[in-house]
Design an enzyme around this catalytic site. Structure first.
Site, PDB file in Angstrom:
ATOM      1  N   ASN A 112      -8.413   4.261  -2.222  1.00 20.62           N
ATOM      2  CA  ASN A 112      -7.797   3.049  -1.708  1.00 20.62           C
ATOM      3  C   ASN A 112      -7.124   2.291  -2.858  1.00 20.62           C
ATOM      4  O   ASN A 112      -7.257   2.676  -4.021  1.00 20.62           O
ATOM      5  CB  ASN A 112      -8.878   2.193  -1.027  1.00 20.62           C
ATOM      6  N   HIS A 143      -1.972   0.815   7.182  1.00 24.52           N
ATOM      7  CA  HIS A 143      -2.305   0.902   5.759  1.00 24.52           C
ATOM      8  C   HIS A 143      -1.959   2.308   5.276  1.00 24.52           C
ATOM      9  O   HIS A 143      -1.690   3.198   6.088  1.00 24.52           O
ATOM     10  CB  HIS A 143      -3.806   0.603   5.606  1.00 24.52           C
ATOM     11  N   CYS A 174       0.826  -1.207   0.000  1.00 24.51           N
ATOM     12  CA  CYS A 174       0.000   0.000   0.000  1.00 24.51           C
ATOM     13  C   CYS A 174       0.859   1.255   0.000  1.00 24.51           C
ATOM     14  O   CYS A 174       0.532   2.252  -0.640  1.00 24.51           O
ATOM     15  CB  CYS A 174      -0.890  -0.014   1.234  1.00 24.51           C
TER      16      CYS A 174
END
Ligand SMILES: *[C@@H]1O[C@H](CO)[C@@H](O)[C@H](O)[C@H]1NC(C)=O
Ligand SMILES: *[C@@H]1O[C@H](CO)[C@@H](O)[C@H](O)[C@H]1NC(C)=O
Length: 356
Positions: free
Chosen positions: A322, A302, A162
């Site tokens: 995202n 994240h 991520c």
């Protein structure tokens, strides 16, 4: 998409029944079994024909169902976040952490604090400093997607990178803002090549990646010159391929209790990268997350890109991109309430400048 609606409806209906205090052993719930069957075939889960795994997954699925009911009960307005079945609903918390989020979380926690929570010692760009002060120019809503400077949502799959996806997304936006050309850059180059305590698909950090890019003046290759493979590999930068794009400077700051400044940076500078706690996103379908998303620094697991915000309605929110594919949440995006460091979104925020 349709399945989500069906599942959400089924859950809302089942909520009504569950509110009646009748004691039903959870693993014999007929409704749960039926939902699970539909779920498994809808997502074509590989354990369809493996009874042992099927049973194990059913337990995890039920945990998600109860969580979904709990979270949906907290909804206070029409815009509140709502939860339902997603492709991640058959994972335990640990599996979700290691699959979708940044793994080896506890081991890295302390180092992150040292590595990244420090403010950058060099001053932010003077022009930015001036712009940040001009709060008066901040519109009620702003969305960089409408300016054509945000690339399509990617899917990181089971690769815990991520940090790389988010930084590359910011580089793409900053190149687009500066040069009026929206192009994709290589996430895989970051996964395979980044040093400075980054471990490919096993985890990394937005600020240490930015330090590595800046300190080493790393040319950031176009996506087509170093395409994504979804796994960590050896750094294979082809010497015939090059790029003039580099990270020129960046800031990595905490905006806890000063989210007004975060918004100002967002409007006046460009989309930013943020570390977050995504544990409760496992069953997120849409709406504004306002509660039950722990903002502690130690919970960060994240990284995402903030591309805009909307303060024109009763619940002001950030527009958050995202990297779990376009089917997650609102077409790959989610909304997080502004002002209370929800999901830890203001703990560690990076703004990037690029050299073209
Ligand atoms: C379902 O998954 C199997 C492998 O587990 C695959 O062979 C098949 O093509 C998939 N079917 C659909 C409709 O995606
Ligand atoms: C900047 O824009 C020019 C002109 O459109 C283009 O040729 C060049 O490739 C762009 N640079 C980058 C890094 O996108």
């Amino acid at each position: 998409m349709e399945w989500k609606t069906v599942a959400a409806t089924a859950l809302v209906i089942s909520l009504g029944f569950l509110a009646i205090p009748i004691k039903v052993a959870p693993d014999t719930s007929v409704e749960d079994v039926r939902l699970f069957e539909t779920y498994v075939s809808y997502y074509n889960k590989s354990y369809r024909h493996d009874p042992e795994e099927y049973g194990r997954k059913f337990g995890r699925f039920q945990r998600s169902l109860r969580q979904i009911e709990r979270m949906n009960r907290l909804r206070s307005t029409q815009e509140s976040a709502y939860y339902g079945l997603t492709e991640f609903s058959d994972l335990s918390e640990e599996e979700f952490l290691s699959l979708a989020l940044r793994p080896d979380l506890s081991a890295r926690g302390e180092r992150h604090r040292n590595d990244c929570h420090r403010r950058r010692t060099h001053d932010p760009l003077p022009e930015r400093l001036n712009r940040v002060k001009r709060l008066i120019d901040i519109p009620p809503k702003f969305d960089w997607r409408t300016k054509g400077v945000v690339t399509p949502v990617r899917a990181q799959g089971s690769c815990g990178a991520c940090w790389a996806y988010t930084v590359v997304a910011c580089v793409e936006s900053m190149v687009a803002i500066k040069n009026s050309t929206l192009r994709s850059f290589s996430v895989q180059e970051m996964i395979d090549c980044a040093g400075n305590g980054n471990f490919g698909c096993n985890g990394g950090d937005i600020c240490s990646l930015l330090s590595w890019l800046e300190d080493n003046e790393v040319p950031i290759l176009p996506e087509s010159d170093y395409p994504v493979t979804g796994t960590s590999g050896t750094c294979l930068v082809d010497r015939s391929k090059t790029s003039t794009v580099r990270v020129g400077d960046f800031t990595c700051d905490s905006y806890v209790d000063s989210e007004e400044e975060l918004i100002s940076t967002l409007v006046n500078h460009g989309p930013v990268a943020a570390a977050v706690n995504a544990l409760t996103w496992q069953n997120y379908l849409g709406g504004i997350i306002q509660y039950h998303c722990d903002g502690a620094f130690s919970m960060l697991n994240h990284a995402v890109q903030i591309v805009g915000y909307d303060r024109s309605g009763p619940t002001p929110f950030y527009i958050v991109r995202n990297s779990w594919g376009p089917l997650f949440g609102n077409k790959g995006y989610l909304y997080i309430a502004i002002g209370k460091n929800i999901c830890g979104i203001a703990n560690q925020v990076a703004a990037v400048d690029v050299i073209i």
